[in-house]
Design an enzyme around this catalytic site. Structure first.
Site, PDB file in Angstrom:
ATOM      1  N   GLY A  64      40.242  39.435  37.885  1.00  0.00           N
ATOM      2  CA  GLY A  64      40.772  39.266  36.542  1.00  0.00           C
ATOM      3  C   GLY A  64      39.677  39.322  35.486  1.00  0.00           C
ATOM      4  CB  SER A  65      39.593  37.917  32.086  1.00  0.00           C
ATOM      5  OG  SER A  65      40.780  38.565  31.670  1.00  0.00           O
TER       6      SER A  65
END
Length: 566
Positions: free
Chosen positions: A283-284
């Site tokens: 993810g981020s």
């Protein structure tokens, strides 16, 4: 007088004859006693030799079999201890007694089995009877008895049962170090973890093996992680703390875990190490690497920005922002607001070859070299197309282990030097490592990561005085080839203090569920960032790290990003 004297004289020969007969009888008895004594001595000698013959030499051959077993399984040589970085005992071997039998000497196998089943709870009477009734001369009955069990068996007085010195591996901290130490089999051969990786070294039994783990911190991390797993009803979690300067692991926890003292009772999912074996879309958190690559290659600067006003449509996919700002964003804002759109555009400017090259430099495209045998290889796009460039830029379409991720982040914040993350103390000087990005890029990334915690999605990880920096990451899990909105990996990776980082801290929850306190949200900023904040507080207390004045000019000058941030 004369009569009496004559009577004595007449009787003298007869008395002499009687005395001669008595003497002869005595001598005969004496000889008989001597012969009897010799016969008894010979009998005892024969019995003694027979005992030696039975127990040491021919009949049954138990010690000969046992000795062969010792040479190949290790009881002759104790396994070395394992210690933490401060000398705390993590694993040791205790001398025990193991029970074996010569079935040829067992008078009644069923009766003996019934008695042994009572003396050794948990033993199968049927199984023991089968073994004792075999035609072999050596069978194990039970390994590694406790002193109480050994006494109970001795009291039975069953012929044909014997004890052999053995040793049992013991882990004083139980599940606390399970995924680090692993465990051994009944013969003390390593089967997992450090016990397997360093099996030959430990079997030499010269000096203890010292790890980089700090058992004090290990306890704190497991306690806090376990509380978060329970609070958010996650199916599991993981946490890792690494020394920024040396890349030494100070704490490694994966939940659920198991008791290495009884590995056979552990379910398979509890033995799965999420730090080293779990590959997840990060993810981020991957935006750290995308942004660092853009800065390091000179593709973008802190004063540049990208249009994030509307989603990107590519092929049949749509890239959008979670709570997007719907405007042009500066590079620091892309990190602060965790913009997928801005990161994807930045990745396209970076390009496929430079993106792959940078990630490869940080060791993110191959299995991380590590001191445990359980290490997974990242899953990377093949082929690596434009759509992959965009999704990898914000941590989708690629899966790495937390170990890979933390190794790369450590290099990003320590000045740009990649050193393999290590679990075992290495003698001598710290390895030089390999430069993978510039000192300047590292300083800029520390400032950006601090901005994320100070004003962005990682606010809950902020601890006043300790300048925590980092990045949140929330990625939906793929189920049957499709992303599942209600199943996610929520994670946070950061470091502190960002003006001079000493520790990298990673935490992850697998499928957390939101609650009233989080307004129903289960994203990383709500469920994992607070956990990291708690860990930072405890790490600072354990190592006596004094807080810094974050408002001091020298601190602000070093961390200030001179760009407009709304």
């Amino acid at each position: 007088m004369a009569t009496r004297l004559s009577d004595v004289l007449r009787s003298l020969p007869a008395r002499l004859r009687l005395e001669g007969t008595g003497k002869q009888a005595i001598e005969t008895a004496h000889h008989r006693l001597m012969v009897g004594g010799v016969l008894f001595a010979v009998a005892f000698a024969v019995v003694g030799l027979r005992v030696v013959d039975v127990t040491m030499l021919k009949e049954g051959q138990e010690p000969r079999v046992a000795s062969h077993h010792q040479r190949h399984a290790g009881p002759e040589r104790d396994r070395a201890d394992i210690l933490d970085r401060n000398g705390e005992l993590l694993a040791t071997s205790l001398s025990t007694a193991s029970l074996y039998a010569n079935p040829k000497l067992i008078l009644d196998a069923n009766d003996a089995a019934a008695k042994l089943a009572k003396a050794l709870p948990g033993t199968s009477e049927k199984d023991v009877a089968r073994r004792l009734g075999s035609d072999r001369s050596f069978v194990w009955v039970q390994r590694n008895l406790s002193p109480r069990q050994q006494f109970a068996v001795n009291r039975l007085g069953i012929p044909g049962l014997f004890f052999q010195r053995d040793e049992r591996r013991v882990y004083p901290h139980g599940a606390l170090t399970a995924h680090i130490l692993g465990f051994t089999d009944i013969d003390n051969r390593g089967l997992a973890g450090v016990e397997l990786s360093y099996d030959d070294r430990l079997r030499q039994a010269e000096n203890p093996l010292q790890l980089t783990i700090d058992i004090r911190l290990q306890h704190v991390v497991r306690q806090e992680l376990s509380a978060a797993v329970d609070e958010f009803h996650a199916i599991g979690g993981a946490a890792l703390v690494v020394d920024v300067a040396t890349s030494e692991v100070l704490a490694l926890v994966s939940l659920p875990d198991f008791d290495p003292n009884a590995p056979g009772a552990a379910e398979s999912d509890t033995r799965f190490n999420r730090i080293t074996l779990g590959t997840y879309e990060p993810g981020s958190t991957f935006k750290i690497f995308n942004t660092a690559a853009a800065l390091d290659f000179g593709v973008a600067s802190l004063r540049d920005g990208y249009d994030a006003s509307k989603p990107i449509q590519i092929s049949k996919f749509t890239i959008s922002d979670y709570k997007g700002q719907k405007r042009w964003l500066s590079l620091p804002e892309i990190m602060m607001y965790s913009s997928n759109i801005g990161s994807a555009r930045m990745g396209m400017d970076l390009g496929r070859e430079r993106q792959r090259q940078f990630l490869s430099r940080l060791g993110l495209l191959k299995a991380a070299p590590f001191d445990l045998p359980e290490v997974a290889t990242p899953q990377i796009p093949n082929p690596w197309r434009d759509i992959n460039v965009m999704t990898v830029a914000f941590g989708h379409g690629i899966s790495v282990t937390p170990l890979n991720l933390v190794g790369g982040v450590t290099a990003v914040v320590n000045g740009g030097i990649l050193r393999p993350v290590t679990l075992v103390k290495r003698p001598g000087e710290m390895p030089q490592g390999e430069r993978v990005l510039t000192q300047r890029t590292s300083e800029q990334m520390r400032a950006l990561m601090r901005l994320v915690v100070e004003r962005g999605s990682g606010k809950a990880a902020n601890v006043p005085g300790y300048a925590v920096g980092g990045k949140t990451g929330t990625a939906e899990k793929i189920v049957k080839g499709r992303y599942h909105r209600d199943m996610r990996i929520s994670s946070f990776v950061g470091a502190f203090p960002m003006n001079a980082p000493r520790f990298v801290v990673y935490a992850m929850l697998d499928e957390p569920k939101g609650n009233k306190a989080t307004l129903g949200y289960a994203t990383a900023g709500w469920v994992v960032a607070p956990l990291v904040g708690k860990l930072v507080n405890q790490i600072a207390a354990i190592y006596g790290i004094p807080p810094v004045d974050e408002n001091a000019p020298e601190f602000r000058d070093r961390m200030l990003i001179n760009v407009a941030v709304r």
